[in-house]
Scaffold this motif. Structure first.
Motif, mmCIF file in Angstrom:
data_model
loop_
_atom_site.group_PDB
_atom_site.id
_atom_site.type_symbol
_atom_site.label_atom_id
_atom_site.label_comp_id
_atom_site.label_asym_id
_atom_site.label_seq_id
_atom_site.Cartn_x
_atom_site.Cartn_y
_atom_site.Cartn_z
ATOM 1 N N HIS A 170 -0.960 4.732 -1.800
ATOM 2 C CA HIS A 170 0.361 4.294 -2.262
ATOM 3 C C HIS A 170 1.429 5.380 -2.155
ATOM 4 N N LEU A 171 1.083 6.618 -2.504
ATOM 5 C CA LEU A 171 2.090 7.668 -2.653
ATOM 6 C C LEU A 171 2.398 8.370 -1.336
ATOM 7 N N LEU A 172 3.005 7.654 -0.403
ATOM 8 C CA LEU A 172 3.450 8.280 0.847
ATOM 9 C C LEU A 172 4.711 9.087 0.565
ATOM 10 N N GLU A 173 4.657 10.387 0.853
ATOM 11 C CA GLU A 173 5.744 11.305 0.539
ATOM 12 C C GLU A 173 6.063 12.155 1.762
ATOM 13 N N PRO A 174 7.088 13.005 1.687
ATOM 14 C CA PRO A 174 7.284 13.977 2.769
ATOM 15 C C PRO A 174 6.027 14.823 2.944
ATOM 16 N N PRO A 175 5.731 15.258 4.161
ATOM 17 C CA PRO A 175 4.428 15.863 4.449
ATOM 18 C C PRO A 175 4.221 17.256 3.863
ATOM 19 N N TYR A 176 2.944 17.609 3.793
ATOM 20 C CA TYR A 176 2.428 18.945 3.465
ATOM 21 C C TYR A 176 2.395 19.272 1.981
ATOM 22 N N GLY A 177 2.626 18.282 1.134
ATOM 23 C CA GLY A 177 2.364 18.464 -0.289
ATOM 24 C C GLY A 177 0.935 18.062 -0.598
ATOM 25 N N PRO A 178 0.403 18.446 -1.780
ATOM 26 C CA PRO A 178 -0.965 18.079 -2.145
ATOM 27 C C PRO A 178 -1.147 16.565 -2.254
ATOM 28 N N TYR A 179 -2.204 16.061 -1.629
ATOM 29 C CA TYR A 179 -2.552 14.634 -1.729
ATOM 30 C C TYR A 179 -2.939 14.312 -3.167
ATOM 31 N N CYS A 180 -2.456 13.186 -3.683
ATOM 32 C CA CYS A 180 -2.725 12.788 -5.068
ATOM 33 C C CYS A 180 -3.584 11.528 -5.098
ATOM 34 N N PRO A 181 -4.865 11.629 -5.466
ATOM 35 C CA PRO A 181 -5.712 10.430 -5.515
ATOM 36 C C PRO A 181 -5.456 9.561 -6.739
ATOM 37 N N SER A 182 -5.063 10.165 -7.862
ATOM 38 C CA SER A 182 -4.836 9.403 -9.090
ATOM 39 C C SER A 182 -3.944 10.202 -10.025
ATOM 40 N N ALA A 183 -3.182 9.494 -10.853
ATOM 41 C CA ALA A 183 -2.311 10.155 -11.817
ATOM 42 C C ALA A 183 -1.884 9.126 -12.861
ATOM 43 N N LEU A 184 -1.379 9.627 -13.979
ATOM 44 C CA LEU A 184 -0.879 8.740 -15.024
ATOM 45 C C LEU A 184 0.286 7.925 -14.467
ATOM 46 N N HIS A 185 0.215 6.612 -14.648
ATOM 47 C CA HIS A 185 1.256 5.726 -14.144
ATOM 48 C C HIS A 185 2.549 5.944 -14.925
ATOM 49 N N GLY A 186 3.669 5.892 -14.222
ATOM 50 C CA GLY A 186 4.950 6.176 -14.855
ATOM 51 C C GLY A 186 5.345 5.202 -15.943
#
Length: 422
Positions: free
Chosen positions: A361-377
């Motif tokens: 889901h979390l497609l972001e600008p490249p080269y940041g740490p991949y996030c598999p899971s996190a507290l939902h906003g």
């Protein structure tokens, strides 16, 4: 540290956040196995780390563009693997790097291989600091409090004219906006949901239209219309703007919904879209403690939910739909297919689609740490975002270029694009 071992980040240890660096090591023994490590601390003080083992060639050199990682946070040839594979020591942590003024600082080091105590770091041979700047040279950052607008405006150096983009962040972040400004766009970042409005009862499209109009009035803006970049909840707001506000000429929709999610939408004092609600009893728990929310949102095509469907056939601008096939937050690909079918039904061809197998889901600008899971906003539990790390990282690199090409192509402007500089 051993002085004869050299760690090089080329062309420079200082770069923009979305630029790759060429990592090389020299001065090792022939065929020596070492562990390379990366470490960074985010804006909330959480430390993220990665490690990978490499074997030097006969000349005592390692080249991450050529040599495979043998084990660790990733395996195989991954030139930027040390960055995207960084993880926090505890579960469900998102890497917060949302403020533009401070660089993303990564400490990259080379250590002797420790065979007996794998948990212990071997003796450090060399360390280099990679400063990854969000704000490029000459790009201005201006907090905006004008009328109802609360956001941050980023403007490239030079006379322009430049194309204008509204960055609809679900929650406020300056990262994507300033990185786009580095590439020759005037970008206004605004939050769809502010910290004070997590329990908001209604949403007004007029607020975002005001932001669109504000952008068009900026002296360096040369595009006749405004582009929008969005993800998740921001996606349905972007589509609503495209349908109801003629000045919107290009929309990038990333892993969003085809309907107006969760909050009633009003425009010019009139209720225009009902909320598509969700059923939290449909979350799927996992062993990690994070849940899968892919099937929580109700069916937008069900008769009782048709009042939430966004009339995207009214949009005259261009639409770029981006869907991750392993999005576990919601069924983005299915929503994209619904919109394509609806547009074709109305004889429209003002859209293009991109699908990324193995991306979350979390497609972001490249080269940041991949996030598999996190507290939902908005929810009180951690969410599994989906994606296989290597595929997700590759998707971010491809998509970032695609976004810039799309916006540049469809926002008519005579700007001469200049290469971003530090």
């Amino acid at each position: 540290m051993t002085s004869q071992v050299r760690l090089m980040l080329l062309p420079s240890a200082r770069c923009l956040f979305d630029e790759p660096v060429h990592v090389k090591v020299a001065g090792l023994r022939s065929r020596q196995v070492v562990t390379m490590r990366a470490r960074s601390t985010d804006e909330r003080g959480v430390t993220f780390r990665s490690s990978a083992s490499y074997r030097a060639d006969g000349s005592g050199e390692i080249d991450l563009q050529r040599d495979p990682s043998l084990s660790g946070s990733y395996v195989g040839v991954e030139p930027m693997g040390l960055l995207w594979s960084m993880r926090a020591d505890t579960l469900h942590k998102y890497f917060y790097k949302n403020k533009a003024l401070d660089p993303h600082v990564v400490k990259i080091s080379v250590h002797e291989e420790e065979e007996e105590e794998e948990e212990e770091e071997g003796r450090m041979l060399v360390e280099v600091i990679n400063e990854r700047f969000l704000l490029g040279c000459g790009v201005s950052r201006l907090p905006i409090k004008e009328g109802n607008i609360r956001g941050v405006l980023f403007t490239p150096p030079g006379e322009g004219p430049f194309p204008a983009v509204l960055d609809l962040c679900t929650f406020m972040s300056e990262k994507r906006a300033c990185l786009l400004a580095n590439r020759g766009f005037v970008v206004l970042a605004v939050a769809v949901i502010s910290d004070k409005s997590a329990n908001v009862k209604e949403m007004h499209l007029d607020y975002f239209e005001e932001a669109v109009n504000f952008l068009q009035q900026q002296p360096k803006v040369g595009s006749k219309g405004v582009g929008i970049i969005s993800r998740s909840k921001g996606g349905d707001v972007a589509l609503s703007l495209a349908a109801f506000v003629p000045a919107v000429k290009a929309v990038v929709w990333i892993n969003g919904c085809s309907a107006n999610v969760a909050i009633p939408l009003y425009y010019r004092k009139r209720h225009i879209l009902s909320p598509l609600l969700f059923d939290t009893s449909k979350v799927i728990p996992t062993e990690s403690g994070a849940v899968i929310g892919k099937y929580v949102v109700n069916d937008p095509l069900a008769e009782e939910n048709k009042g939430s469907l966004i009339p995207i056939e009214k949009a005259e601008g261009r639409l770029l739909f981006v869907a991750s096939e392993d999005d576990l937050n919601w069924d983005s690909k299915a929503y994209m297919e619904m919109m394509v079918e609806r547009l074709k039904h109305h004889g429209k061809d003002n859209f293009e689609t991109v699908c990324y197998p193995g991306a979350g889901h979390l497609l972001e600008p490249p080269y940041g740490p991949y996030c598999p899971s996190a507290l939902h906003g908005l929810l009180s539990f951690p969410m599994l975002w989906g994606g296989e790390p290597r595929s997700h990282a590759a998707a971010e690199v491809h998509l970032w270029k695609k976004i810039q090409e799309f916006l540049r192509t469809h926002l008519s402007c005579d700007a001469t694009q200049t290469k971003a500089r530090l």
